[in-house]
Design an enzyme around this catalytic site. Structure first.
Site, PDB file in Angstrom:
ATOM      1  N   ARG A  24       0.848  -1.176   0.063  1.00 21.96           N
ATOM      2  CA  ARG A  24       0.143  -0.068   0.078  1.00 21.96           C
ATOM      3  C   ARG A  24       1.027   1.245   0.029  1.00 21.96           C
ATOM      4  O   ARG A  24       1.658   1.466   0.864  1.00 21.96           O
ATOM      5  CB  ARG A  24      -0.856   0.041   1.314  1.00 21.96           C
ATOM      6  CG  ARG A  24      -1.933   1.238   1.292  1.00 21.96           C
ATOM      7  CD  ARG A  24      -3.166   1.112   0.480  1.00 21.96           C
ATOM      8  NE  ARG A  24      -3.643   2.263   0.071  1.00 21.96           N
ATOM      9  CZ  ARG A  24      -4.446   3.174   1.009  1.00 21.96           C
ATOM     10  NH1 ARG A  24      -4.768   2.513   2.064  1.00 21.96           N
ATOM     11  NH2 ARG A  24      -5.067   4.216   0.545  1.00 21.96           N
ATOM     12  N   GLY A  25       0.757   2.081  -1.005  1.00 20.03           N
ATOM     13  CA  GLY A  25       1.862   3.166  -0.998  1.00 20.03           C
ATOM     14  C   GLY A  25       1.969   3.996  -0.069  1.00 20.03           C
ATOM     15  O   GLY A  25       3.040   4.282   0.453  1.00 20.03           O
ATOM     16  N   ASP A  27       1.955   4.061   2.860  1.00 19.52           N
ATOM     17  CA  ASP A  27       2.754   3.430   4.115  1.00 19.52           C
ATOM     18  C   ASP A  27       4.125   3.340   3.881  1.00 19.52           C
ATOM     19  O   ASP A  27       4.881   3.847   4.871  1.00 19.52           O
ATOM     20  CB  ASP A  27       2.144   2.326   4.439  1.00 19.52           C
ATOM     21  CG  ASP A  27       0.967   2.086   5.182  1.00 19.52           C
ATOM     22  OD1 ASP A  27       0.344   3.303   5.583  1.00 19.52           O
ATOM     23  OD2 ASP A  27       0.023   1.137   5.589  1.00 19.52           O
ATOM     24  N   ARG A  29       6.066   3.245   0.626  1.00 21.82           N
ATOM     25  CA  ARG A  29       6.254   3.440  -1.056  1.00 21.82           C
ATOM     26  C   ARG A  29       7.761   3.975  -1.055  1.00 21.82           C
ATOM     27  O   ARG A  29       8.631   3.402  -1.722  1.00 21.82           O
ATOM     28  CB  ARG A  29       5.541   4.160  -1.781  1.00 21.82           C
ATOM     29  CG  ARG A  29       6.009   4.546  -3.301  1.00 21.82           C
ATOM     30  CD  ARG A  29       5.254   5.305  -4.194  1.00 21.82           C
ATOM     31  NE  ARG A  29       3.795   4.984  -4.029  1.00 21.82           N
ATOM     32  CZ  ARG A  29       3.323   4.163  -5.017  1.00 21.82           C
ATOM     33  NH1 ARG A  29       3.915   3.541  -5.744  1.00 21.82           N
ATOM     34  NH2 ARG A  29       1.971   3.852  -4.980  1.00 21.82           N
ATOM     35  N   GLU A  84      -5.712  -7.984  -5.257  1.00 24.21           N
ATOM     36  CA  GLU A  84      -4.503  -8.546  -5.637  1.00 24.21           C
ATOM     37  C   GLU A  84      -4.169  -9.886  -4.470  1.00 24.21           C
ATOM     38  O   GLU A  84      -3.770 -10.884  -5.103  1.00 24.21           O
ATOM     39  CB  GLU A  84      -3.232  -7.743  -5.703  1.00 24.21           C
ATOM     40  CG  GLU A  84      -3.274  -6.555  -6.763  1.00 24.21           C
ATOM     41  CD  GLU A  84      -2.253  -5.669  -6.534  1.00 24.21           C
ATOM     42  OE1 GLU A  84      -1.521  -5.858  -5.792  1.00 24.21           O
ATOM     43  OE2 GLU A  84      -2.043  -4.684  -7.273  1.00 24.21           O
TER      44      GLU A  84
END
Length: 536
Positions: A24-25, A27, A29, A84
């Site tokens: 999750r970006g 948090d 990335r 996903e």
């Protein structure tokens, strides 16, 4: 999963990526995930780094050898991430891909039970999505949290240390290949669950080496279950080996030596091992183990010597080693002193219909016009996966005339591929007397009280040729019974009480091989059955 052209789903035989990285970006990335991505890339690994701006990553997931998911506090707020994860769990079950979870500043138990931010996220999503979809996301999170992964709380360790550990694990994983299990792993979770508990259980001894037997008739799914277990656990062992078709290979010239050689090559990751005799192979295995923690699967064992040639003593294996044996012969497992025997059950009706549907239609449920025919075939197969797969494959993309022809054929003659597999257990019976006992029970005693066949009951049941139901009646799979004899050696006739039909005794005069006659409420010209034998 159904393919776009309506045919059977399939995966490419090679992978485009070594790792698919899901996260999750917001948090991590630009912190942890970025550092992990570059460390993996610098190790020579081709990584696909997920980006929530890129929808529809199904092919990238399917074409990645390792599926890595960074489970962070806000992961479950993204429906894209959850979709996903659900797909990744399905891919993992098929057997060729490994899923590695990283618990980034979260407790695995919070993921498993959906507490904290995971409870809040799913609660919010439940307002926008159907309950079935949210339940699938919950299941995916629960399953992912049960997989051995990496803890990243950064209280007792540095982030760089975690990245280094993950890269080492990935490099090790990529040096091994997952075993292909099956295109359609229907009912696999329930079959694997019991064995998983036994594998993880420790007996508390200094040399905790456990041996587990998986037993059942041919085609019931013993090997498939063993492969699923192997794929889930091999990364937790220093050394691992899956020796397939032991019975068949051992019958070949130098077959047992070949199996010993494969085992040593698997354990020490070298092809230089040369074994000239079984005795020498045993000595090499004993000398070279050096207390390694080993996962070993011996598939389709039917002789004690086959086992002893690889596993002469538990002392050859290091603490925590696990050995799995698949066989049709429960007696053999008792002789080997296994710790636990797991009997592989037949599929229930729902599982059987789903598996057949995947094979015949490429989806999880039959086409409406073929539903009743599908149910008839499922009844015929009686929960035997092999039979469902074979017949589903035969009928794949066939029209109504072919279905009618196949059903008509099955009522008369069983499918050759199914009979060939089932006949192995019958052929393994030691002599004519044992085979005669089996044939007598299969023809005349199935459904009767077990006392009628007591002399052979234990012998045949331990070879998975016979079972006893909850009413204490002898039972046998119908496809096993179709192994019957050509020459008539017995007849059984039961009529309703009060039936007025007369049976001619001369009908039995020409049956020279007849050894058993069984009548109930049958009337002859000379009277009832008690008067028949004097005339014959």
């Amino acid at each position: 999963m159904e393919s776009n052209d309506g045919g059977k789903a399939s995966y490419s035989k090679s992978f485009t990526y070594g790792v698919f990285l899901s996260f999750r970006g917001p948090d991590n990335r630009y912190t942890f995930t970025s550092h992990l991505y570059y460390a993996l890339t610098n190790a020579g690994i081709n990584v696909f780094m997920d980006d929530e701006k890129l929808p529809g990553l199904e092919q990238e997931i399917k074409n990645s050898r390792i599926l890595m998911v960074v489970l962070s506090k806000s992961y479950a707020y993204s429906k894209w991430c959850l979709d996903e994860l659900e797909l990744m769990m399905e891919c993992r079950k098929r057997g060729r891909q490994t899923l590695l979870p990283v618990f980034y500043d979260v407790d695995p138990s919070d993921v498993r039970h959906q507490r904290g931010t995971f409870a809040d996220a799913l609660g919010r999503l439940s307002y926008s999505f159907h309950k079935d979809k949210v339940d699938r996301w919950r299941k995916a999170l629960t399953e992912a949290s049960s997989i051995s992964g990496f803890l990243g709380n950064f209280i007792d360790r540095k982030e760089a240390e975690l990245v280094e550990e993950i890269v080492g694990r990935v490099v090790g994983e990529l040096s091994y290949t997952n075993l292909f299990i099956t295109d359609y792993p229907v009912g696999m979770d329930s079959r694997v669950k019991e064995i998983r508990v036994l594998l993880e259980k420790s007996d508390g001894s200094a040399n905790d080496v456990r041996i587990i037997g998986i037993c059942g008739i041919g085609g019931i799914g013993k090997t498939t279950t063993a492969k699923a277990i192997y794929n889930q656990y091999f990364h937790s062992f220093e050394a691992k080996s899956f020796l397939e078709n032991v019975r068949e290979v051992s019958q070949q010239h130098k077959g047992m030596e070949q199996l010993q050689q494969q085992f040593l090559s698997d354990v020490f990751r070298t092809m230089e091992v040369k074994i000239r005799s079984v005795a020498r192979g045993k000595k090499l295995i004993e000398e070279r183990h050096c207390g390694k923690k080993v996962l070993l699967v011996l598939d389709d064992v039917d002789e004690v010597d086959q086992f002893n040639s690889i596993v002469r003593s538990r002392d050859w294996f290091g603490t925590g080693s696990r050995i799995i044996i698949t066989t049709r012969n429960e007696d053999l497992l008792e002789q080997l002193g296994v710790d636990k025997v797991c009997i592989t059950p037949e599929m229930n009706d729902a599982e059987a219909l789903e598996l057949f549907s995947w094979q015949a239609f490429g989806k999880s449920y039959p086409k409406p016009d073929f539903l009743e025919w599908s149910k008839e075939i499922v009844r015929y197969c009686q929960g035997l996966p092999l039979a469902l797969e074979v017949l589903g494959g035969v009928l794949f993309r066939q029209k109504e005339p072919q279905w009618r022809h196949q059903l008509k054929k099955l009522r008369k003659i069983p499918e050759d591929k199914i009979q060939e597999k089932l006949r192995i257990s019958y052929d393994a019976l030691s002599g004519f007397e044992d085979k005669d006992i089996f044939l007598e029970i299969s023809c005349f005693l199935v459904g009767m009280d077990r006392d009628c066949g007591e002399r052979a009951l234990e012998f045949l049941s331990k070879r998975c040729l016979l079972s006893i139901n909850e009413s204490n009646k002898l039972m046998m799979h119908d496809l096993l019974r179709d192994n019957g004899i050509k020459a008539i050696q017995g007849l059984k006739l039961t009529l309703p009480r009060g039936d007025d039909r007369i049976v001619e005794t001369k009908a039995f005069w020409e049956l020279q091989n007849l050894r058993l006659l069984q009548f109930s409420h049958v009337k002859f010209k000379t009277g009832y059955e008690e008067d028949l034998f004097e005339e014959l």
